[in-house]
Design an enzyme around this catalytic site. Structure first.
Site, PDB file in Angstrom:
ATOM      1  N   SER A 150       0.976  -1.237  -0.136  1.00 44.19           N
ATOM      2  CA  SER A 150      -0.045  -0.176  -0.205  1.00 44.19           C
ATOM      3  C   SER A 150       0.960   1.116  -0.106  1.00 44.19           C
ATOM      4  O   SER A 150       1.975   1.110   0.347  1.00 44.19           O
ATOM      5  CB  SER A 150      -0.835   0.024   1.161  1.00 44.19           C
ATOM      6  OG  SER A 150      -0.197   0.109   2.453  1.00 44.19           O
ATOM      7  N   GLY A 152       2.678   2.926  -1.916  1.00 49.90           N
ATOM      8  CA  GLY A 152       3.879   2.705  -2.565  1.00 49.90           C
ATOM      9  C   GLY A 152       4.935   2.037  -2.009  1.00 49.90           C
ATOM     10  O   GLY A 152       6.095   2.199  -2.188  1.00 49.90           O
ATOM     11  N   GLU A 258      -5.555   4.800 -10.403  1.00 50.01           N
ATOM     12  CA  GLU A 258      -4.333   5.932 -10.784  1.00 50.01           C
ATOM     13  C   GLU A 258      -3.976   5.415 -12.509  1.00 50.01           C
ATOM     14  O   GLU A 258      -4.098   4.411 -12.924  1.00 50.01           O
ATOM     15  CB  GLU A 258      -3.302   5.374  -9.937  1.00 50.01           C
ATOM     16  CG  GLU A 258      -3.706   5.595  -8.283  1.00 50.01           C
ATOM     17  CD  GLU A 258      -2.382   5.392  -7.712  1.00 50.01           C
ATOM     18  OE1 GLU A 258      -1.269   5.985  -7.994  1.00 50.01           O
ATOM     19  OE2 GLU A 258      -2.488   4.451  -6.477  1.00 50.01           O
ATOM     20  N   GLU A 270      -2.868   1.462 -11.307  1.00 41.91           N
ATOM     21  CA  GLU A 270      -3.679   0.510 -10.635  1.00 41.91           C
ATOM     22  C   GLU A 270      -4.702   1.277  -9.823  1.00 41.91           C
ATOM     23  O   GLU A 270      -5.184   2.421 -10.199  1.00 41.91           O
ATOM     24  CB  GLU A 270      -2.712   0.022  -9.347  1.00 41.91           C
ATOM     25  CG  GLU A 270      -2.062   1.479  -8.573  1.00 41.91           C
ATOM     26  CD  GLU A 270      -0.737   1.071  -7.840  1.00 41.91           C
ATOM     27  OE1 GLU A 270       0.150   0.220  -8.299  1.00 41.91           O
ATOM     28  OE2 GLU A 270      -0.671   1.231  -6.691  1.00 41.91           O
ATOM     29  N   ASP A 277      -5.895   7.605  -0.887  1.00 40.87           N
ATOM     30  CA  ASP A 277      -5.162   8.783   0.054  1.00 40.87           C
ATOM     31  C   ASP A 277      -4.794  10.159  -0.689  1.00 40.87           C
ATOM     32  O   ASP A 277      -5.048  11.027   0.098  1.00 40.87           O
ATOM     33  CB  ASP A 277      -3.590   8.207   0.487  1.00 40.87           C
ATOM     34  CG  ASP A 277      -2.871   7.656  -0.622  1.00 40.87           C
ATOM     35  OD1 ASP A 277      -3.045   7.712  -1.843  1.00 40.87           O
ATOM     36  OD2 ASP A 277      -1.769   6.955  -0.337  1.00 40.87           O
ATOM     37  N   THR A 278      -4.768   9.969  -2.040  1.00 38.79           N
ATOM     38  CA  THR A 278      -4.477  11.245  -2.780  1.00 38.79           C
ATOM     39  C   THR A 278      -5.916  11.964  -2.633  1.00 38.79           C
ATOM     40  O   THR A 278      -5.954  13.203  -2.771  1.00 38.79           O
ATOM     41  CB  THR A 278      -4.223  11.096  -4.097  1.00 38.79           C
ATOM     42  OG1 THR A 278      -5.019  10.268  -4.888  1.00 38.79           O
ATOM     43  CG2 THR A 278      -2.675  10.415  -4.071  1.00 38.79           C
ATOM     44  N   ARG A 357       3.092   8.714   7.721  1.00 35.13           N
ATOM     45  CA  ARG A 357       1.998  10.015   7.438  1.00 35.13           C
ATOM     46  C   ARG A 357       1.340  10.136   8.746  1.00 35.13           C
ATOM     47  O   ARG A 357       0.356   9.283   9.296  1.00 35.13           O
ATOM     48  CB  ARG A 357       1.162   9.610   6.445  1.00 35.13           C
ATOM     49  CG  ARG A 357       0.410  10.939   5.818  1.00 35.13           C
ATOM     50  CD  ARG A 357      -0.051  10.399   4.408  1.00 35.13           C
ATOM     51  NE  ARG A 357      -0.896   9.257   4.608  1.00 35.13           N
ATOM     52  CZ  ARG A 357      -0.880   8.454   3.519  1.00 35.13           C
ATOM     53  NH1 ARG A 357      -0.264   8.468   2.343  1.00 35.13           N
ATOM     54  NH2 ARG A 357      -1.851   7.258   3.284  1.00 35.13           N
TER      55      ARG A 357
END
Length: 388
Positions: A150, A152, A258, A270, A277-278, A357
């Site tokens: 997840s 990245g 994405e 993907e 999240d974005t 994060r």
């Protein structure tokens, strides 16, 4: 009467989803592998379980007998979802979607081979020798990713022979769950990377949010902005791909899809069958409904008359600077949001690790604002916050 909803994964995305569901009168049981996870802080009840333990999952479902089972992370024993559907439970968006999208191999083969959607060339590897062979076939530069991860995690770019073994190990270390397989992708010379939030409904048309641009570092999202300017031709192509893939995966909910936008067109990358999240940029009021409100409405079967772009916005992440098991202390919040049209979200994670994060700052303005200036404003705000 409220419905019972079991949320599998209780991070910051889950927290915002719980808030949206509570505003609609729902009863939520938040599950994660540790106590005090962000979504647990706002849910009605919580369970601490290993979600890769199928028996533990079964016990939670049997105990609570929810109307909806909502996955929020990748690392779940998703094959159990098929059984839950047979028992009459609704998995969001569907057991098929959860199983395919939790594994890059399944979703990539579905998109590229079954649906004919354009992707980067790719190869799979389950050993270092296979990995070396895959890199040779794809050519350098190329990108290595775990099949299950997840945000990245475990992703790297291979530029030279010296990078190969390091990238192999990094991919394995970043893999979530027990799937030790890696995908090697051709490097796309893209100028823009976007997320297209897509809403599928049981009783309504598929809807699209304005594209969200994002910047990554170490394979993880650092900032996102909406709207992201792309050619209308590319937007239409991306929307067509979204509709095709989400229809094949079935179910109702929001999807974070994405894409790479290159000079020669759009490449599918993907997707996640849940808030992305974005998409936290939508917390800046960029839309009439945030991605979390859209997901909540959709999974509850409530109407979404329209999705409108209300203003431009940017989200920028606040990262932890070190690992610690002590309660995080934030400094600089007042300084970060002293300017007009700024905001902040602290996620409430109980511990830190390097680059974890911990929150986001938000900046917003009129739709036709200078997006570069707005991005700088949001990242400057984030830089003023420290996590000790």
């Amino acid at each position: 009467m409220s419905d019972k909803i079991v949320l599998l994964g209780s991070g910051e995305l889950g927290k915002e989803l719980v808030i949206a569901l509570k505003r609609l009168g729902q009863f939520v049981i938040a599950c994660d592998s540790y106590a005090g996870a962000p979504a647990m802080q706002v849910a009605d009840e919580f369970e601490v379980i290993d979600m890769l333990d199928g028996d533990a999952l079964d016990k939670v479902v049997a105990k609570h007998q929810p109307k909806l089972i909502v996955p929020e992370i990748e690392s779940i024993r998703t094959e159990r979802f098929y059984s839950y559907e047979k028992q009459g439970y609704t998995v969001v968006p569907s057991a098929k979607a959860a199983n395919f999208t939790m594994n890059r191999k399944l979703i990539r083969d579905l998109a590229a081979k079954d649906l004919g959607v354009r992707t980067a060339p790719y190869q799979y590897a389950t050993s270092l020798e296979e990995f070396k062979s895959a890199v040779a076939k794809i050519g350098m530069p190329c990108v290595a990713k775990p099949l299950m991860s997840s945000s990245g995690k475990g992703q790297s770019v291979i530029k030279t022979e010296a990078d190969i073994e390091k990238s192999w190990q990094y991919a394995l270390d970043g893999s979530r769950g027990d799937l030790m397989e890696v995908i090697v992708e051709g490097f796309i010379d893209f100028h823009t990377e976007i997320t297209l939030l897509t809403v599928t409904q049981n009783n309504g048309p598929t809807l699209f949010c304005a594209p969200i641009g994002h910047r990554q570092d170490r394979g993880d999202y650092m900032e996102s902005w909406q709207p992201c300017a792309i050619r209308s031709k590319d937007l239409k192509e991306a929307q067509d791909m979204c509709a095709k893939v989400t229809e094949a995966l079935t179910g109702a909910g929001i999807w974070g899809v994405e894409f790479f936008i290159a000079n020669d067109g759009v490449y599918f990358s993907e997707l996640s069958p849940r808030p992305h999240d974005t998409g936290m940029v939508t917390l800046a009021g960029t839309q009439n409904l945030s991605e979390f409100e859209l997901h909540a409405r959709t999974i509850l079967g409530l109407p979404i008359p329209e999705i409108t772009q209300e203003r431009a916005g940017v989200s920028a992440v606040i990262l932890a600077e070190a690992e610690s098991s002590e309660t995080p202390v934030f400094t600089g919040i007042s300084e970060a949001i002293k300017d007009p049209k700024t905001d902040i979200r602290i996620f409430g994670k109980p511990t830190t690790r390097l680059y974890r994060r911990m929150g986001v700052t938000l900046a917003y303005d009129e739709i036709n604002t200078d997006m570069d200036a707005l991005r700088k404003k949001a990242t400057d705000c984030a830089s003023k916050v420290s996590v000790k």
